[in-house]
Design a protein around this motif. Structure first.
Motif, PDB file in Angstrom:
ATOM      1  N   HIS A   1     -11.051  -9.658 -22.156  1.00 23.15           N
ATOM      2  CA  HIS A   1     -10.997 -10.369 -23.439  1.00 23.15           C
ATOM      3  C   HIS A   1      -9.554 -10.694 -23.824  1.00 23.15           C
ATOM      4  O   HIS A   1      -9.295 -11.690 -24.496  1.00 23.15           O
ATOM      5  CB  HIS A   1     -11.649  -9.521 -24.533  1.00 23.15           C
ATOM      6  CG  HIS A   1     -11.699 -10.196 -25.862  1.00 23.15           C
ATOM      7  ND1 HIS A   1     -12.601 -11.208 -26.136  1.00 23.15           N
ATOM      8  CD2 HIS A   1     -10.968 -10.020 -26.991  1.00 23.15           C
ATOM      9  CE1 HIS A   1     -12.419 -11.623 -27.376  1.00 23.15           C
ATOM     10  NE2 HIS A   1     -11.436 -10.922 -27.922  1.00 23.15           N
TER      11      HIS A   1
ATOM     12  N   ALA B   1     -15.828 -12.983 -15.116  1.00 23.97           N
ATOM     13  CA  ALA B   1     -14.618 -13.216 -15.910  1.00 23.97           C
ATOM     14  C   ALA B   1     -13.798 -14.372 -15.379  1.00 23.97           C
ATOM     15  O   ALA B   1     -12.868 -14.822 -16.049  1.00 23.97           O
ATOM     16  CB  ALA B   1     -13.769 -11.942 -15.946  1.00 23.97           C
TER      17      ALA B   1
ATOM     18  N   HIS C   1     -15.525 -13.640 -25.850  1.00 22.62           N
ATOM     19  CA  HIS C   1     -15.501 -13.356 -24.425  1.00 22.62           C
ATOM     20  C   HIS C   1     -15.927 -11.918 -24.165  1.00 22.62           C
ATOM     21  O   HIS C   1     -16.633 -11.627 -23.190  1.00 22.62           O
ATOM     22  CB  HIS C   1     -14.090 -13.597 -23.881  1.00 22.62           C
ATOM     23  CG  HIS C   1     -14.027 -13.760 -22.399  1.00 22.62           C
ATOM     24  ND1 HIS C   1     -14.975 -14.459 -21.673  1.00 22.62           N
ATOM     25  CD2 HIS C   1     -13.121 -13.294 -21.490  1.00 22.62           C
ATOM     26  CE1 HIS C   1     -14.658 -14.428 -20.392  1.00 22.62           C
ATOM     27  NE2 HIS C   1     -13.543 -13.721 -20.242  1.00 22.62           N
TER      28      HIS C   1
ATOM     29  N   ARG D   1     -19.756 -11.731 -24.355  1.00 19.98           N
ATOM     30  CA  ARG D   1     -20.397 -12.328 -23.180  1.00 19.98           C
ATOM     31  C   ARG D   1     -20.316 -11.405 -21.974  1.00 19.98           C
ATOM     32  O   ARG D   1     -21.307 -11.195 -21.271  1.00 19.98           O
ATOM     33  CB  ARG D   1     -19.742 -13.680 -22.857  1.00 19.98           C
ATOM     34  CG  ARG D   1     -20.067 -14.789 -23.824  1.00 19.98           C
ATOM     35  CD  ARG D   1     -19.615 -16.141 -23.293  1.00 19.98           C
ATOM     36  NE  ARG D   1     -18.146 -16.209 -23.177  1.00 19.98           N
ATOM     37  CZ  ARG D   1     -17.346 -16.621 -24.144  1.00 19.98           C
ATOM     38  NH1 ARG D   1     -17.870 -16.990 -25.311  1.00 19.98           N
ATOM     39  NH2 ARG D   1     -16.037 -16.682 -23.979  1.00 19.98           N
TER      40      ARG D   1
END
Length: 385
Positions: free
Chosen positions: A137, A187, A311, A314
């Protein structure tokens, strides 16, 4: 009306709003899987709720309530505890190496005295996902794709995986490694690195099997390749599982009429091989119905991950979902003789409190991502950027 009373009523209203946003269809699918497991345990225990079915339902009920409670926790709280939870899990894994209980030749548990014992590797499954989500993140897309920063998640995955493999617990070590790798790929890892890593893994597989695995783990792989070589010894589990699967046919032998499970030919019939018990009594169609429920859970959880604005949300939701999916795939392959027996249960269907609690806590995180999907998780100043 006092200001305090108005504030209290407003807070209750917000809490109710959050609870309402929990995915009801998702919850129903989880309940149906757990009920299917309880029904199978009732059957193989000779139409008795003891010793498995009643405990299974009770544990699921407690875990379900816990999932609902965790779902209303703000996503920023999950982000705040990510690194501390990973650190605590790692310390506990080291403690297992030093003072852990030894059972059946494996050192996997920590004894808590009157509170019982537990496996820290179960905590690490969630801690690893949260820590990786928090790390990425705060990382730019360029660095996530290919940079020296990849050494950090590699260490975060590798250290606990090696500690768990040394216990030894090959099944959980596989889950940690594959779950971590999934999060890293999602990612934004470069495909060049993915293909290079896959090639390196394949090349290192023979020496890993020959020189790293314990003798009994190596024997499991040899048995998987040719279970008929020792039908009454190391190949017994796989052969009996295949017999149960095949004898069920299309519709199964009927509830409570499975010979392999009812006559105790099938080992670990309530845990690792409960799917074979299901196949024997309800056949191909019964198995497909349960697999459809698993697929629905995975699809809905991934959809929740895709809806998150942050992020962190997710990646963590997708990471938890990948762990659940790996449980299903590895156990299914193991039961069908397509993978070595590594002691990975079928989640929510198999008997066992540790895995059920881990899975439901993870789904509490998934539902928290759904409830707080519009919440923005800001990277702290200390994040790796």
């Amino acid at each position: 009306m006092s200001f305090a009373g108005l504030t209290s009523r407003t807070e209750r209203g917000r809490l109710i709003d959050k609870v309402v946003q929990i995915d009801g269809v998702f919850c129903l699918a989880l309940i149906l899987i757990a009920v299917a497991g309880a029904l199978m345990m009732f059957s193989i225990a000779g139409s008795s709720w003891e010793p498995w079915a009643a405990n299974h339902i009770t544990r699921f009920g407690v875990a379900f309530v816990l999932m609902a409670v965790l779902a209303v926790i703000d996503l920023r709280v999950w982000a705040a505890i990510a690194y501390p939870l990973y650190a605590i899990s790692l310390i506990l894994l080291v403690a297992v190496e030093l003072v852990g209980d030894v059972r059946l030749g494996a050192q996997r548990w920590l004894d808590l005295g009157p509170l019982g014992s537990f496996q820290p590797s179960e905590i690490m499954k969630l801690g690893l996902v949260l820590a990786l989500g928090r790390f990425y993140h705060g990382l730019s897309a360029e660095r996530a794709r290919l940079s020296w920063w990849l050494l950090v998640p590699a260490a975060m995955i590798g250290v606990p995986t090696l500690l768990v493999a040394h216990q030894p617990d090959l099944g959980t070590a596989m889950l940690l490694a594959l779950t971590g790798l999934t999060v890293v790929i999602l990612a934004g890892l470069s495909w060049k690195v993915i293909f290079a890593g896959a090639g390196l893994a394949l090349a290192s597989l023979p020496p890993f099997i020959l020189f790293v695995l314990h003798d009994y783990q190596r024997q499991r792989i040899l048995t998987f390749m040719n279970p008929e070589s020792d039908p009454s010894g190391t190949g017994y589990h796989i052969l009996q599982s295949k017999i149960a699967l095949g004898s069920g046919g299309l519709l199964g032998k009927g509830y409570g009429l499975g010979s392999q499970s009812q006559l105790n030919f099938l080992p670990e019939k309530q845990t690792d091989f409960i799917f074979a018990t299901l196949a024997e009594e309800f056949g191909f169609l019964g198995c497909m119905a349960v697999l459809f429920l698993y697929a629905a859970v995975i699809f809905m959880a991934l959809r929740t991950a895709s809806l998150a604005h942050s992020h962190f949300g997710r990646l963590t939701a997708a990471g938890v979902t990948s762990t659940f999916a790996l449980y299903v795939l590895i156990n299914g392959a193991m039961v069908m003789g397509m993978a070595p027996v590594v002691g990975v249960p079928m989640p929510l269907l198999s008997y066992g409190g540790s895995v059920m609690l881990t899975v439901m806590i993870g789904f509490g995180l998934v539902q928290s991502v759904r409830v707080h999907r519009y919440t923005e998780v800001t990277a702290s100043k200390s994040s790796l950027i």
